[in-house]
Design a protein around this motif. Structure first.
Motif, PDB file in Angstrom:
ATOM      1  N   ARG A   1       2.834   4.694   1.628  1.00 47.09           N
ATOM      2  CA  ARG A   1       1.680   3.075   1.150  1.00 47.09           C
ATOM      3  C   ARG A   1       3.097   2.213   0.781  1.00 47.09           C
ATOM      4  O   ARG A   1       2.967   1.453   0.741  1.00 47.09           O
ATOM      5  CB  ARG A   1       0.600   3.368   0.236  1.00 47.09           C
ATOM      6  CG  ARG A   1      -0.235   4.484   1.431  1.00 47.09           C
ATOM      7  CD  ARG A   1      -1.518   4.519   0.618  1.00 47.09           C
ATOM      8  NE  ARG A   1      -1.058   4.822  -0.648  1.00 47.09           N
ATOM      9  CZ  ARG A   1      -1.605   6.531  -0.528  1.00 47.09           C
ATOM     10  NH1 ARG A   1      -1.709   7.036   0.783  1.00 47.09           N
ATOM     11  NH2 ARG A   1      -2.238   7.033  -1.409  1.00 47.09           N
ATOM     12  N   THR A   2       3.634   2.723  -0.598  1.00 45.59           N
ATOM     13  CA  THR A   2       4.827   2.351  -1.885  1.00 45.59           C
ATOM     14  C   THR A   2       6.052   1.456  -0.495  1.00 45.59           C
ATOM     15  O   THR A   2       5.861   0.411  -0.794  1.00 45.59           O
ATOM     16  CB  THR A   2       5.469   3.255  -2.374  1.00 45.59           C
ATOM     17  OG1 THR A   2       4.615   4.122  -3.380  1.00 45.59           O
ATOM     18  CG2 THR A   2       6.313   2.677  -3.225  1.00 45.59           C
ATOM     19  N   ASP A   3       6.389   2.638   0.168  1.00 43.79           N
ATOM     20  CA  ASP A   3       7.425   1.706   0.812  1.00 43.79           C
ATOM     21  C   ASP A   3       6.864   0.314   2.147  1.00 43.79           C
ATOM     22  O   ASP A   3       7.874  -1.107   2.592  1.00 43.79           O
ATOM     23  CB  ASP A   3       8.065   2.887   2.424  1.00 43.79           C
ATOM     24  CG  ASP A   3       8.968   3.933   1.640  1.00 43.79           C
ATOM     25  OD1 ASP A   3       9.122   3.709   0.762  1.00 43.79           O
ATOM     26  OD2 ASP A   3       9.501   4.922   1.631  1.00 43.79           O
ATOM     27  N   ALA A   4       6.002   0.632   2.724  1.00 47.13           N
ATOM     28  CA  ALA A   4       4.770  -0.919   3.537  1.00 47.13           C
ATOM     29  C   ALA A   4       4.634  -1.991   2.310  1.00 47.13           C
ATOM     30  O   ALA A   4       5.056  -2.439   2.568  1.00 47.13           O
ATOM     31  CB  ALA A   4       3.726   0.226   4.193  1.00 47.13           C
ATOM     32  N   THR A   5       4.377  -1.391   0.834  1.00 49.19           N
ATOM     33  CA  THR A   5       4.528  -2.727  -0.220  1.00 49.19           C
ATOM     34  C   THR A   5       5.710  -3.703  -0.424  1.00 49.19           C
ATOM     35  O   THR A   5       5.588  -4.495   0.169  1.00 49.19           O
ATOM     36  CB  THR A   5       3.612  -2.053  -1.271  1.00 49.19           C
ATOM     37  OG1 THR A   5       2.237  -0.886  -0.397  1.00 49.19           O
ATOM     38  CG2 THR A   5       3.201  -3.280  -2.118  1.00 49.19           C
ATOM     39  N   ARG A   6       6.759  -2.447  -0.521  1.00 49.46           N
ATOM     40  CA  ARG A   6       7.678  -2.622  -0.959  1.00 49.46           C
ATOM     41  C   ARG A   6       7.863  -3.635   0.658  1.00 49.46           C
ATOM     42  O   ARG A   6       8.362  -4.785   0.225  1.00 49.46           O
ATOM     43  CB  ARG A   6       8.146  -2.076  -0.732  1.00 49.46           C
ATOM     44  CG  ARG A   6       8.230  -1.258  -2.203  1.00 49.46           C
ATOM     45  CD  ARG A   6       9.308  -0.353  -2.795  1.00 49.46           C
ATOM     46  NE  ARG A   6      10.908  -0.690  -2.827  1.00 49.46           N
ATOM     47  CZ  ARG A   6      11.407  -1.499  -3.993  1.00 49.46           C
ATOM     48  NH1 ARG A   6      10.707  -1.719  -5.500  1.00 49.46           N
ATOM     49  NH2 ARG A   6      12.577  -1.708  -4.440  1.00 49.46           N
ATOM     50  N   ASP A   7       8.570  -3.111   1.221  1.00 48.43           N
ATOM     51  CA  ASP A   7       8.734  -4.226   2.524  1.00 48.43           C
ATOM     52  C   ASP A   7       7.895  -5.475   3.006  1.00 48.43           C
ATOM     53  O   ASP A   7       8.645  -6.132   3.336  1.00 48.43           O
ATOM     54  CB  ASP A   7       8.831  -2.825   4.081  1.00 48.43           C
ATOM     55  CG  ASP A   7       9.164  -3.358   5.411  1.00 48.43           C
ATOM     56  OD1 ASP A   7      10.575  -3.898   5.238  1.00 48.43           O
ATOM     57  OD2 ASP A   7       8.034  -3.767   6.374  1.00 48.43           O
ATOM     58  N   ALA A   8       6.608  -5.172   2.914  1.00 47.03           N
ATOM     59  CA  ALA A   8       5.740  -6.475   3.432  1.00 47.03           C
ATOM     60  C   ALA A   8       6.580  -7.633   2.078  1.00 47.03           C
ATOM     61  O   ALA A   8       6.679  -8.592   2.080  1.00 47.03           O
ATOM     62  CB  ALA A   8       4.385  -6.032   2.856  1.00 47.03           C
ATOM     63  N   LEU A   9       7.249  -7.046   0.600  1.00 48.37           N
ATOM     64  CA  LEU A   9       6.901  -8.326   0.213  1.00 48.37           C
ATOM     65  C   LEU A   9       8.130  -8.643  -0.087  1.00 48.37           C
ATOM     66  O   LEU A   9       8.780  -9.555  -0.413  1.00 48.37           O
ATOM     67  CB  LEU A   9       6.566  -7.441  -1.488  1.00 48.37           C
ATOM     68  CG  LEU A   9       5.393  -7.491  -2.437  1.00 48.37           C
ATOM     69  CD1 LEU A   9       5.278  -6.365  -3.428  1.00 48.37           C
ATOM     70  CD2 LEU A   9       4.546  -8.263  -2.329  1.00 48.37           C
ATOM     71  N   THR A  10       9.494  -7.929   0.921  1.00 54.07           N
ATOM     72  CA  THR A  10      10.641  -8.202   1.079  1.00 54.07           C
ATOM     73  C   THR A  10      10.587  -9.221   1.964  1.00 54.07           C
ATOM     74  O   THR A  10      11.096 -10.698   2.083  1.00 54.07           O
ATOM     75  CB  THR A  10      11.358  -7.495   0.521  1.00 54.07           C
ATOM     76  OG1 THR A  10      11.223  -6.202   0.011  1.00 54.07           O
ATOM     77  CG2 THR A  10      12.595  -7.201   1.377  1.00 54.07           C
TER      78      THR A  10
END
Length: 195
Positions: A13-22
């Motif tokens: 979930r953390t990786d998905a959030t960071r990826d979406a923001l990036t």
């Protein structure tokens, strides 16, 4: 009966959030520039709350730095992928030159790394980022390919050629004929290697 989707771990979930923001930030920084992009715009484009953004990044500048770090790393990875293998050092250096210009032709990358990056983060920070990625590959290639008897500083030459490569990428981004720019950079490298 429908099967339940597997639950994602906290890390996923953390990786998905960071990826979406990036991804959202990169797109908006390219479309509108750093100054005209707001964190609420990034959050809306990513479908993420502002609280989540600030959980992952301290501010817009930190998010921008993250975007640039990924772009810089991608350039270096492309150079390494195009220059690995058993070829003479001079040929690998020329292939690396082409790979750099190819990598910088990704839409928006030149603007991010060479225009907005120095303006937002400062030249020293962007140069340090480049040093740990693409500039390092250039220096290594020069050290391997240059004649041993030369008295030219590899570090100084790498810095100067790096500036020439950046200018070449800016010229291509502004519409210069890519084959002419590539040809000029290859000529310059060959002259440098001639000692």
């Amino acid at each position: 009966m429908q099967e339940k989707a597997p639950r994602r771990s906290n890390r996923e979930r953390t990786d998905a959030t960071r990826d979406a923001l990036t991804r959202a930030a990169r797109s908006l920084f390219i479309a509108h520039g750093y100054a005209q992009t707001s964190t609420p715009q990034v959050c809306a484009a990513a479908g993420i709350t502002r609280g989540a953004l600030y959980h992952h990044f301290s501010d817009k500048r930190d998010l921008f730095r993250h975007v640039l770090e990924l772009e810089s790393r991608a350039v270096a990875e492309h150079i390494v992928s195009e220059t690995s293998g058993p070829v003479p050092a001079a040929e690998a250096l020329l292939a690396g030159a082409d790979a750099y210009l190819d990598a910088m032709s990704v839409p928006g990358r030149t603007q991010l790394l060479l225009v907005d990056g120095p303006a937002v983060l400062g030249v020293a920070d962007v140069m340090a980022m480049d040093e740990s990625h693409a500039a390092g590959t250039l220096r290594e290639g020069l050290a391997a390919a240059m004649p041993r008897e030369t008295d030219v500083s590899v570090d100084a030459l790498a810095r100067l050629l790096s500036a020439a490569f950046d200018r070449a990428a800016l010229d291509m981004d502004a519409g210069a004929e890519p084959d002419e720019v590539r040809g000029a950079m290859r000529w310059l490298l060959k002259r440098a290697l001639a000692g």
